[in-house]
Design an enzyme around this catalytic site. Structure first.
Site, PDB file in Angstrom:
ATOM      1  N   LYS A 121      20.685   6.177  85.262  1.00 52.49           N
ATOM      2  CA  LYS A 121      20.768   7.607  85.629  1.00 52.49           C
ATOM      3  C   LYS A 121      20.559   7.803  87.139  1.00 52.49           C
ATOM      4  O   LYS A 121      21.318   8.518  87.781  1.00 52.49           O
ATOM      5  CB  LYS A 121      19.723   8.393  84.823  1.00 52.49           C
TER       6      LYS A 121
ATOM      7  N   GLY B 243      15.555  16.908  87.858  1.00 55.77           N
ATOM      8  CA  GLY B 243      14.732  16.938  89.066  1.00 55.77           C
ATOM      9  C   GLY B 243      15.402  16.177  90.200  1.00 55.77           C
ATOM     10  O   GLY B 243      15.334  16.576  91.368  1.00 55.77           O
TER      11      GLY B 243
ATOM     12  N   ARG C 281       8.798  22.675  87.806  1.00 57.29           N
ATOM     13  CA  ARG C 281       8.546  21.422  88.545  1.00 57.29           C
ATOM     14  C   ARG C 281       8.412  21.697  90.047  1.00 57.29           C
ATOM     15  O   ARG C 281       9.229  22.399  90.632  1.00 57.29           O
ATOM     16  CB  ARG C 281       9.655  20.412  88.231  1.00 57.29           C
TER      17      ARG C 281
ATOM     18  N   SER D 282       7.244   8.786  95.699  1.00 57.63           N
ATOM     19  CA  SER D 282       8.308   9.470  94.953  1.00 57.63           C
ATOM     20  C   SER D 282       9.654   9.191  95.606  1.00 57.63           C
ATOM     21  O   SER D 282       9.864   9.495  96.779  1.00 57.63           O
ATOM     22  CB  SER D 282       8.044  10.983  94.952  1.00 57.63           C
TER      23      SER D 282
ATOM     24  N   GLN E 168      12.320  10.697  94.904  1.00 53.62           N
ATOM     25  CA  GLN E 168      13.023  11.959  95.137  1.00 53.62           C
ATOM     26  C   GLN E 168      12.612  12.564  96.478  1.00 53.62           C
ATOM     27  O   GLN E 168      13.448  13.064  97.221  1.00 53.62           O
ATOM     28  CB  GLN E 168      12.766  12.919  93.980  1.00 53.62           C
TER      29      GLN E 168
ATOM     30  N   ASP F 197       8.584   6.221  84.428  1.00 48.99           N
ATOM     31  CA  ASP F 197       9.301   6.875  83.317  1.00 48.99           C
ATOM     32  C   ASP F 197       9.143   6.116  81.993  1.00 48.99           C
ATOM     33  O   ASP F 197       9.544   6.614  80.938  1.00 48.99           O
ATOM     34  CB  ASP F 197      10.789   7.019  83.663  1.00 48.99           C
TER      35      ASP F 197
ATOM     36  N   LYS G 275       6.536  15.816  85.440  1.00 51.26           N
ATOM     37  CA  LYS G 275       7.863  15.382  84.964  1.00 51.26           C
ATOM     38  C   LYS G 275       8.450  16.502  84.087  1.00 51.26           C
ATOM     39  O   LYS G 275       7.977  17.633  84.147  1.00 51.26           O
ATOM     40  CB  LYS G 275       7.730  14.047  84.219  1.00 51.26           C
TER      41      LYS G 275
ATOM     42  N   ARG H 125       3.579  14.738  80.936  1.00 55.18           N
ATOM     43  CA  ARG H 125       3.712  13.608  80.004  1.00 55.18           C
ATOM     44  C   ARG H 125       2.366  12.997  79.618  1.00 55.18           C
ATOM     45  O   ARG H 125       2.329  12.180  78.692  1.00 55.18           O
ATOM     46  CB  ARG H 125       4.678  12.554  80.568  1.00 55.18           C
TER      47      ARG H 125
ATOM     48  N   ARG I 220      12.452  11.688  77.309  1.00 58.33           N
ATOM     49  CA  ARG I 220      11.668  10.445  77.126  1.00 58.33           C
ATOM     50  C   ARG I 220      10.653  10.603  75.983  1.00 58.33           C
ATOM     51  O   ARG I 220      10.349   9.642  75.282  1.00 58.33           O
ATOM     52  CB  ARG I 220      10.981  10.032  78.423  1.00 58.33           C
TER      53      ARG I 220
HETATM   54  O1  SPQ Z   1      15.518  13.537  87.509  1.00 57.38           O
HETATM   55  P1  SPQ Z   1      14.230  13.771  86.798  1.00 57.38           P
HETATM   56  O2  SPQ Z   1      14.339  14.957  85.902  1.00 57.38           O
HETATM   57  O3  SPQ Z   1      13.052  13.876  87.735  1.00 57.38           O
HETATM   58  O4  SPQ Z   1      14.007  12.489  85.850  1.00 57.38           O
HETATM   59  C1  SPQ Z   1      12.956  11.509  85.676  1.00 57.38           C
HETATM   60  C2  SPQ Z   1      13.190  10.901  84.240  1.00 57.38           C
HETATM   61  O5  SPQ Z   1      12.255  10.712  83.436  1.00 57.38           O
HETATM   62  O6  SPQ Z   1      14.345  10.586  83.971  1.00 57.38           O
HETATM   63  C3  SPQ Z   1      11.536  12.051  85.847  1.00 57.38           C
HETATM   64  F1  SPQ Z   1      11.179  12.918  85.012  1.00 57.38           F
HETATM   65  O7  SPQ Z   1      13.145  10.380  86.547  1.00 57.38           O
HETATM   66  C4  SPQ Z   1      12.900  10.364  87.966  1.00 57.38           C
HETATM   67  C5  SPQ Z   1      11.752   9.402  88.267  1.00 57.38           C
HETATM   68  O8  SPQ Z   1      10.577   9.763  87.604  1.00 57.38           O
HETATM   69  C6  SPQ Z   1      14.169   9.893  88.644  1.00 57.38           C
HETATM   70  C7  SPQ Z   1      13.964   9.452  90.051  1.00 57.38           C
HETATM   71  C8  SPQ Z   1      15.134   9.265  90.926  1.00 57.38           C
HETATM   72  O9  SPQ Z   1      16.268   9.087  90.435  1.00 57.38           O
HETATM   73  O10 SPQ Z   1      14.950   9.249  92.158  1.00 57.38           O
HETATM   74  C9  SPQ Z   1      12.714   9.154  90.546  1.00 57.38           C
HETATM   75  C10 SPQ Z   1      11.460   9.327  89.778  1.00 57.38           C
HETATM   76  O11 SPQ Z   1      10.795  10.518  90.167  1.00 57.38           O
HETATM   77  P2  SPQ Z   1       9.923  10.650  91.515  1.00 57.38           P
HETATM   78  O12 SPQ Z   1       9.329  12.029  91.432  1.00 57.38           O
HETATM   79  O13 SPQ Z   1       8.899   9.605  91.457  1.00 57.38           O
HETATM   80  O14 SPQ Z   1      10.806  10.515  92.648  1.00 57.38           O
END
Ligand code: SPQ
Length: 428
Positions: free
Chosen positions: A21, A93, A121, A166, A168, A315, A342, A346, A388
């Site tokens: 994903k 997210g 979020r 993170s 993201q 995750d 999340k 969770r 999840r």
């Molecule tokens: O995209 P989303 O909704 O945040 O999805 C999740 C998941 O469980 O699929 C988190 F809820 O994955 C994130 C992951 O936890 C996907 C991600 C990415 O693609 O960059 C990074 C992670 O989050 P973060 O906040 O640590 O950057």
């Protein structure tokens, strides 16, 4: 409502896990920012990634999709145009936060919206550093929640020390940094997944990486005519790897699972808990390595999950918690406060649902403590709209005596639309 029966004859066979994903989102984003054609194989047609496609189509990008094959006809950053309608990120997210970074540098106005879960979020973790770069972002509670409105414009590079590990946050800053004047540096406490860095390099962008620190020079262009093969999603594979380890009489092979070291914490935990696990057809591909992974029914023991492994398996904690209920001894999961922000909190949803099944599990401020070796009994569970949690509930249903039903199981389509078909095929 989805019903799962207790299963004793084991899970057996081989499955092809759908595409990753995180990587699938980035193929659409970076392909849209590049000037030329990007082709993608094994793209994940999950709802989250379809939301990303939809947003970029609204920004004027031509994207063709036939199942898991996608072609993106990018026209560079200058080819992205203001959308006359809201950009809907759905439940994703990743889409929301990475787009905030991209849109901050583009010379037009955009509004991001999402579903009920997205509206809870926190976006301030991205809004704050982007504002330091000069971004003009508004949103509920001073830019913390959707709807988020962005008036893009000129940005300047910053050096940012992120309080959280993170991907993201890191990616949003790097994508803004790509459009900014000067150099942008992001440092995080532990290294988070690095798909953005790997894919930007594949698109010809120059980055400097040093441990938990990444720097990018602004005003670089993404090269085009790239073909990307997305490996299988290790976060999706984790549900079947754990199912194979905890269910008796089982042997499950999952093909072409992504082995990026920033994501493989689940494999370290399976190994540490004593799972019978083996790897074949290892392909050390650039930018993302992969292999076939086989797991057999195993006698499991408790394990501590904490510190720098957390971002490498964040995750997978719901399914690790379920595995711990079947292991001998007490498993402690800590340093995982990020679980609270999340798709659901969770820590709460894992503890609630596993408690309903009869597990001996206690929530802590930053994780959970699970006393293993418990017999689970079927009952009514809820995904609370979190994919999840829905998949954890389905695997729990196989192990629990009697029948388990799962409310809101359709949420699983966010990351794994064919989850129940694959499960059926392993149950024979
Ligand atoms: O995209 P989303 O909704 O945040 O999805 C999740 C998941 O469980 O699929 C988190 F809820 O994955 C994130 C992951 O936890 C996907 C991600 C990415 O693609 O960059 C990074 C992670 O989050 P973060 O906040 O640590 O950057």
């Amino acid at each position: 409502m989805k019903k799962i029966e207790h299963h004793t004859s084991g899970l057996n066979g081989t499955i092809n896990i759908p595409g990753d994903k995180s990587i699938s989102h980035r193929t659409i984003m970076f392909g849209s920012m590049a000037n030329g054609k990007t082709t993608v194989e094994n793209f994940l047609p999950g709802e989250d990634c379809l939301s990303t496609i939809n947003c970029f189509e609204k920004l004027g990008v031509q994207i063709e999709r036939e199942g898991s094959i996608v072609t993106i006809y990018g026209k560079g950053l200058e080819g992205l145009k203001e959308s006359s309608t809201l950009l809907d990120v759905g439940n994703s997210g990743t889409t929301a936060r990475l787009m905030m970074g991209i849109l901050s540098g583009l010379p037009f106005h955009s509004v991001l919206i999402g579903d009920e879960s997205i509206a809870k979020r926190p976006m301030k973790r991205v809004t704050n550093p982007l504002r330091q770069m000069g971004a003009r972002i508004q949103g509920n509670q001073d830019g913390n929640f959707t709807p988020i409105s962005i008036q893009g414009g000129e940005l300047s590079g910053i050096e940012y020390h992120s309080p959280v590990a993170s991907a993201q946050v890191k990616s949003a800053i790097l994508l803004a940094g790509l459009q900014a004047k000067g150099k942008t540096t992001v440092e995080e406490p532990f290294k988070s997944r690095d798909h953005t860095e790997r894919m930007l390099k594949a698109f010809g962008v120059h980055l400097i990486e040093d441990g938990c620190k990444v720097s990018i020079e602004g005003h670089q262009k993404l090269t085009s005519d790239i073909h990307i093969v997305v490996p299988g999603d290790i976060s999706s594979a984790a549900f079947f790897l754990v199912a194979g380890a905890v269910a008796p009489n089982s042997k499950v092979t999952v093909k072409r699972v992504g082995l990026n070291i920033t994501r493989t914490g689940i494999l370290d935990v399976l190994q540490g808990m004593g799972a019978e696990i083996s790897y074949t057809n290892i392909v050390d591909d650039v930018p993302e390595p992969y292999a076939d992974i086989t797991v057999e029914s195993s006698t499991l023991k408790a394990f501590e999950v904490s510190g720098d492994i957390i971002p490498r398996l964040i995750d997978e904690i719901p399914i690790i918690a379920l595995m711990a209920t079947q292991a001998e001894g007490t498993t402690v999961i800590k340093d995982a406060e990020e679980l609270k922000v999340k798709e659901t909190n969770r820590i709460d949803t894992v503890v609630n649902e596993l408690t309903k099944l009869g597990a001996n599990i206690t929530a802590t401020e930053d994780g959970m403590i699970i006393k293993g070796g418990t017999k689970l009994h079927g009952c009514e569970l809820d995904s609370y709209g979190d994919h999840r949690i829905g998949m954890m509930a389905a695997v729990a249903g196989l192990v629990a005596k009697g029948e388990t039903s799962i409310k809101n199981a359709e949420a699983i389509a966010v990351s794994y639309p064919t989850f129940f078909e694959d499960l059926e095929s392993l149950l024979g």
